[in-house]
Design an enzyme around this catalytic site. Structure first.
Site, short mmCIF file in Angstrom:
data_model
loop_
_atom_site.label_atom_id
_atom_site.label_comp_id
_atom_site.label_asym_id
_atom_site.label_seq_id
_atom_site.Cartn_x
_atom_site.Cartn_y
_atom_site.Cartn_z
N HIS A 1 49.90 40.10 32.67
CA HIS A 1 50.59 40.51 33.91
C HIS A 1 51.75 41.49 33.66
CE1 HIS A 1 48.62 37.15 36.03
NE2 HIS A 1 49.03 36.35 35.08
O1 RIB Z 1 52.65 35.21 37.78
C1 RIB Z 1 52.79 35.84 36.53
C2 RIB Z 1 54.24 36.03 36.22
O2 RIB Z 1 54.88 34.77 36.12
C3 RIB Z 1 54.45 36.70 34.86
O3 RIB Z 1 55.65 37.42 34.88
C4 RIB Z 1 54.57 35.54 33.93
O4 RIB Z 1 55.31 35.86 32.75
C5 RIB Z 1 55.34 34.57 34.78
O5 RIB Z 1 56.71 34.92 34.68
#
Ligand code: RIB
Ligand code: CA
Length: 329
Positions: free
Chosen positions: A251
């Site tokens: 992500h």
């Molecule tokens: O939903 C994904 C996000 O939430 C990413 O930033 C992961 O590291 C968590 O922080």
């Protein structure tokens, strides 16, 4: 070259994003602040030093520890995804000499809060600075509360968070970063600062499988490649059991790519609102992304598409350059 400040809750995918940013000549990472999210901010800060310790730099970005809990709600962490130490439990790994396999960087930490360092950097660089937010938006909201006029000088905020046309990853309606601190997210989206969003809608298009990671790291015996293997194991196992494939979504790496390789991505303008009160919908990000609504005022640019293959190839080309033949330290 773009000056950036990264605010993160490392976190395995935060670690990958930080490594990508530090290996992106298009960017200058002026500072990194930590926040509670995936793991408590004390551990997230320890993890940040461990991540930077992979890079053996003569000069590190300015570093500050941020908020230990959301603005209003109690903290929710994700150790079940990222491991007890928030970094795939690499803190428990030692080499034959009994020394930590991934020792922390010999770096200083500023005697400032995360919000104070953010304001310090905005003061210094104003509209040359882009804020990259990879965790809950608590530090950013607090900086805005402290000095809203100064924060409006920011060039932009690029954040990983939210979900619009898919299910959430914490509840069916909410993505983790926004869910953990919806009040901070509401204040950030209401700030008037230009915002670019990498929601789950786009981060789910990039799938790093265990097979691909092995293929990319097995011939490169260097510290970063072994860290990539070791730090992602717990996460990949969680995905195998709960998401349906052995791998993970990287992500937080996508906002970094949006800054250095915008041509890999497609975005649309939208007006985003955040639910802060709902029982079933707390942390939901609401926006009408239909083309016919494009003429409305907008407060954010939402990334909806990525060339996933090109981005993953780019990711590995930066983290493990093929020419790199370091022996394992
Ligand atoms: O939903 C994904 C996000 O939430 C990413 O930033 C992961 O590291 C968590 O922080
Ligand atoms: Ca994160």
């Amino acid at each position: 070259m773009k000056r950036i400040l990264i605010d993160a809750d490392p976190g395995v995918d935060d670690a990958l994003a930080i490594l990508l940013a530090m290996n992106s000549p298009e960017l200058f990472v002026e500072a990194i602040t930590t926040v509670s999210g995936n793991i408590h901010v004390d551990q997230a800060t320890e993890n940040l030093f461990r991540i930077l310790g992979l890079l053996k730099m003569s000069e590190y970005p300015l570093l500050a520890k941020g908020e230990n809990r959301p603005l209003v709600l109690p903290l929710l962490t994700a150790a079940h995804v990222h491991g007890e130490d928030g970094l795939g439990n690499v803190s428990t790994l030692y080499n034959q000499d009994g020394n930590p396999l991934y020792p922390p960087a010999d770096a200083d930490i500023a005697d400032l809060s995360g919000a104070e360092l953010i304001l310090e950097m905005v003061d210094r660089y104003a509209d040359e600075l882009t804020l990259v937010a990879l965790g809950p938006l608590t530090n950013i909201a607090l900086a805005m509360r402290k000095d809203p006029i100064k924060m409006r000088k920011l060039h932009a905020i690029v954040l990983m968070g939210g979900v619009f046309r898919e299910y959430g990853n914490v509840t069916t309606t909410a993505e983790f970063n926004i869910y953990v601190d919806p009040h901070a997210a509401h204040e950030v989206f209401s700030s008037g600062i230009p915002i670019q969003v990498a929601p789950l809608d786009v981060t789910h298009q990039v799938v790093l499988t265990g097979e691909r990671l092995s293929a990319e790291t097995e011939e490169q015996q260097c510290l970063v490649s072994s860290f990539l293997r070791d730090s992602t194991k717990a996460c990949m196992e969680f995905y195998r059991q709960h998401v349906g494939f052995y791998g993970l979504h990287i992500h937080d790496a996508l906002p970094i790519g949006m800054l250095t390789h915008p041509h890999f991505f497609k975005s649309i303008d939208a007006y985003v609102q955040v639910e802060t009160e709902g029982n079933l919908t707390r942390g939901m990000t609401i926006a009408d992304l239909r083309d016919s609504r494009q003429e409305r005022t907008h407060n954010a640019s939402i990334c909806i598409e990525v060339d996933a293959d090109r981005f993953l190839n780019h990711f590995f080309s930066r983290l493990i350059p093929k020419s790199k033949t370091n022996t394992r330290q």
